[in-house]
Design an enzyme around this catalytic site. Structure first.
Site, short mmCIF file in Angstrom:
data_model
loop_
_atom_site.label_atom_id
_atom_site.label_comp_id
_atom_site.label_asym_id
_atom_site.label_seq_id
_atom_site.Cartn_x
_atom_site.Cartn_y
_atom_site.Cartn_z
CG ASP A 216 63.42 29.55 69.63
OD1 ASP A 216 64.16 28.58 69.86
OD2 ASP A 216 62.96 29.81 68.50
CD GLU A 308 67.41 26.94 71.27
OE1 GLU A 308 67.15 25.74 71.11
OE2 GLU A 308 67.18 27.82 70.42
CB CYS A 361 54.80 18.44 74.18
SG CYS A 361 53.17 19.13 74.56
CB CYS A 383 48.72 16.63 75.61
SG CYS A 383 49.87 17.87 74.98
CG ASP A 390 59.93 29.97 66.22
OD1 ASP A 390 60.66 28.97 66.14
OD2 ASP A 390 59.71 30.74 65.27
#
Length: 458
Positions: A216, A308, A361, A383, A390
């Site tokens: 990322d 990405e 998540c 949760c 990141d």
């Protein structure tokens, strides 16, 4: 595996060699401008004839835009246009004609919708003051001397290198590389030579071929890996900003050129401009060096790398972050990973642009409807996961590599693979209310009654 690779070296040229290089670059510019003027005049003439109502078959004949067609016309007229053509290599004129042929083809493909990306405009004339001097050699004597400190180019002779060319020389001597062309250009106040080489690379495997890493990229940290590693952002442009501002102010106090009055710049302005250019070139070199080291480490270590598909052009519209985004070099990071993973026998997976990696998540898969940039910690209301946003995004990217993908995309065959595409529920809309409380639910693109346009139920 046979690949096309480039080797670039800095040159230490003498004043006489500089004049010869500028003469070759000027010859390329003359051929480019003359051919462009000829093509443009024919297009303007045909446009005027159409406005007069002339039949299509009676219009002025079109001229060829391909490189062979441009070269044939140039060889006929070069004695009149450039009577000094024997003083430089024929490759200089071919450089300008090839650049024009490529520009015209891209313009034509863009008009017909056959080229992706932004629209390409019609080629413009090159100026001696604004264009980058460059010349490309494809034939003749192109070699590296045995001392690996000099190169030989047609008509230019023996040029001294600023650094050793042993990496290229070893491959050429072993017969695993063949030089196809050499391009000499000036950038950042220094001349460079770049060799385009066909290389026979041995099959390689990453150190951990079965391992997958999600990457990322960002501004606070240049890259965050799914393993929890944070790669610091060196911010080379910000570090050099003080010096760049001082050099820019010093340049503004000198007498620069004025196109309206024809005023030529002073010698002090030229020297100040060269200092500013060298400072910017150093920032670019430092950025490129850091990206090369990071991408090489990732490609040589992990069998699968997931990144990405960022819309960098759209991100640059944010005036508050544009300079920092440009300084990070997101596009260059992905470009280097694309070919280095292939060289090392790995695979690059590119997540879909609309995949909500930051909002999802990584433990339970719940998706948030909104996650502002100011929230640097991801807290899952389903949760209870609390994690750096990141790292959470990098883990979600890594999970994409193990999801089933269309076999036609080439999954497992190396190269670049797309993943995470398909319908995304309202950019990450939550489909049910969890015990942590209600969260905003985005609607799919559709119409709604006038009294039911809210996003949160009453």
């Amino acid at each position: 595996m046979q690949t096309v690779q480039a080797y670039q070296f800095a040159l230490d040229v003498t004043p006489a060699q500089v004049r010869a290089l500028l003469a070759h670059a000027g010859a390329a510019r003359v051929a480019f401008n003359w051919s462009l003027a000829r093509v443009k005049s024919v297009l303007d003439q045909r446009s005027a004839e159409r406005s007069y109502g002339v039949a299509e078959e009676l219009l002025t004949p079109v001229v060829g835009w391909s490189l062979p067609a441009l070269r044939r016309v140039w060889n006929v007229e070069k004695g009149v246009v450039a009577p000094w053509w024997r003083e430089v290599s024929k490759e200089a004129f071919n450089t300008g004609l090839d650049a024009l042929a490529r520009g015209l083809k891209q313009w034509g493909d863009s008009r017909r919708g056959q080229r992706a990306g932004r629209p390409v405009g019609f080629p413009r004339f090159k100026s001696r003051h604004r264009s980058i001097p460059s010349v490309r050699f494809t034939t003749g004597a192109i070699r590296v001397e045995p001392d690996r400190k000099h190169v030989v180019l047609p008509r230019l002779g023996r040029l001294k290198l600023h650094e050793s060319a042993r990496k290229l020389a070893r491959r050429v001597e072993a017969g695993t590389a063949r030089i196809m062309s050499a391009t000499v250009r000036r950038a950042g106040g220094r001349w460079h030579v770049a060799f385009t080489v066909t290389v026979e690379r041995t099959d390689r495997r990453p150190e951990r071929p079965a391992a997958t890493v999600g990457v990322d990229v960002g501004i606070r940290h240049l890259a965050v890996l799914s393993t929890g590693e944070f790669v610091a952002n060196p911010r080379h442009l910000d570090t050099a900003q003080t010096r760049l501002r001082a050099l820019g102010r010093a340049l503004s106090r000198k007498q620069g050129p004025d196109r309206r009055t024809g005023r030529v710049p002073s010698q002090r302005w030229r020297r100040a401009s060269a200092r500013l250019g060298r400072a910017h070139a150093r920032v670019a070199d430092l950025r490129r060096d850091g990206l090369h080291k990071l991408t090489t480490r990732l490609a040589c270590t992990y069998g699968t790398v997931v990144v990405e598909d960022l819309h960098v052009a759209g991100m640059l519209r944010n005036r508050r972050l544009a300079r920092h985004i440009a300084d990070a070099g997101f596009a260059e990071f992905r470009r280097q990973l694309a070919y280095k993973t292939v060289w090392n026998g790995g695979r690059l997976v590119v997540a879909d642009r609309w995949y909500p990696s930051s909002k999802t998540c990584s433990r339970c898969g719940a998706v948030k409807a909104k996650l502002p940039l100011r929230e640097r910690t991801y807290t899952c209301t389903s949760c209870g996961l609390v994690l750096d946003r990141d790292v959470n995004a990098a883990r979600n990217l890594a999970d994409l590599a193990v999801q089933p993908t269309d076999p036609e995309t080439g999954t497992g065959m190396g190269g670049v693979v797309s993943a995470g595409s398909g319908p995304v529920a309202g950019r990450g809309a939550i489909q049910k209310t969890h015990f942590g409380g209600q969260e905003a639910k985005n609607r799919q693109p559709d119409t709604a009654p006038a009294d039911q346009t809210g996003t949160v139920p009453s």
